[in-house]
Design a protein around this motif. Structure first.
Motif, short mmCIF file in Angstrom:
data_model
loop_
_atom_site.label_atom_id
_atom_site.label_comp_id
_atom_site.label_asym_id
_atom_site.label_seq_id
_atom_site.Cartn_x
_atom_site.Cartn_y
_atom_site.Cartn_z
N TYR A 129 -10.50 32.36 21.88
CA TYR A 129 -11.48 31.53 22.57
C TYR A 129 -10.73 30.45 23.33
CZ TYR A 129 -16.30 29.73 22.95
OH TYR A 129 -17.54 29.37 23.39
N GLU A 171 -11.46 26.81 25.69
CA GLU A 171 -12.43 25.85 26.20
C GLU A 171 -11.83 25.04 27.34
OE1 GLU A 171 -15.44 24.86 22.56
OE2 GLU A 171 -14.03 23.33 23.13
N ASN A 220 -12.61 21.61 29.59
CA ASN A 220 -13.39 20.41 29.85
C ASN A 220 -13.64 20.38 31.35
OD1 ASN A 220 -13.37 19.44 27.18
ND2 ASN A 220 -11.34 18.61 27.48
N TYR A 243 -22.79 22.32 27.23
CA TYR A 243 -21.94 23.42 26.80
C TYR A 243 -22.46 24.74 27.34
CZ TYR A 243 -18.32 25.69 24.15
OH TYR A 243 -17.19 26.38 23.81
N GLU A 295 -21.10 28.93 27.28
CA GLU A 295 -20.11 29.93 26.90
C GLU A 295 -19.92 30.92 28.04
OE1 GLU A 295 -19.47 31.93 22.78
OE2 GLU A 295 -20.85 33.22 23.92
N GLY A 321 -15.05 32.13 25.91
CA GLY A 321 -14.63 30.75 25.93
C GLY A 321 -15.80 29.87 26.29
N GLY A 322 -15.54 28.61 26.54
CA GLY A 322 -16.62 27.70 26.87
C GLY A 322 -16.24 26.65 27.88
N THR A 341 -17.30 22.68 28.68
CA THR A 341 -17.97 21.53 28.08
C THR A 341 -17.75 20.30 28.94
OG1 THR A 341 -18.20 20.14 26.11
CG2 THR A 341 -15.99 21.02 26.56
#
Length: 117
Positions: free
Chosen positions: A12, A14, A16, A42, A44, A52-53, A55
């Motif tokens: 995963y 992430e 920002n 958020y 995904e 992944g995400g 945010t």
């Protein structure tokens, strides 16, 4: 204990970001990723193999590990990245095993795309 098949693999990632809608649009247009929203801060993403995400809860910045994507057609992928608003920061170059380029996404993250062709 039986192995899950995912031991020691990237599972995963992430990012920002300052604007989730902009990140969705860029990665959707450039790479065809799909998305699932989990509230206003958020989202995904899935590239079909890795999730992944995005945010808005953390500081946006560049740096960190270089994430490298694979492309069957490097020239077409470069066009898609530029069309979606990415900026090429290292034009296509060769290395043992293939060719690649680096780009910055709308939040300034540098990623690379490589091909063995």
């Amino acid at each position: 204990m039986a192995s899950s098949g995912k031991d020691r693999r990237i599972d995963y990632i992430e990012f920002n970001v300052s604007d989730i809608a902009r990140a969705r649009q860029f990665y959707g247009e450039a790479f065809g990723w799909t998305f699932t929203d989990y509230g206003p801060s958020y989202c995904e993403f899935s590239d079909g193999g890795l999730k992944g995400g995005f945010t808005t809860e953390g500081k946006v910045g560049s740096g960190g590990p270089l994430i490298i994507l694979f492309a069957d057609d490097l020239a077409d992928t470069l066009r898609q990245v530029e069309k979606a608003g990415g900026q090429i920061v290292k034009p296509v170059f060769t290395f043992p095993g293939g060719r690649r380029f680096h780009f910055a996404d709308p939040d300034g993250y540098e990623l690379a795309v490589w091909s063995d062709k």
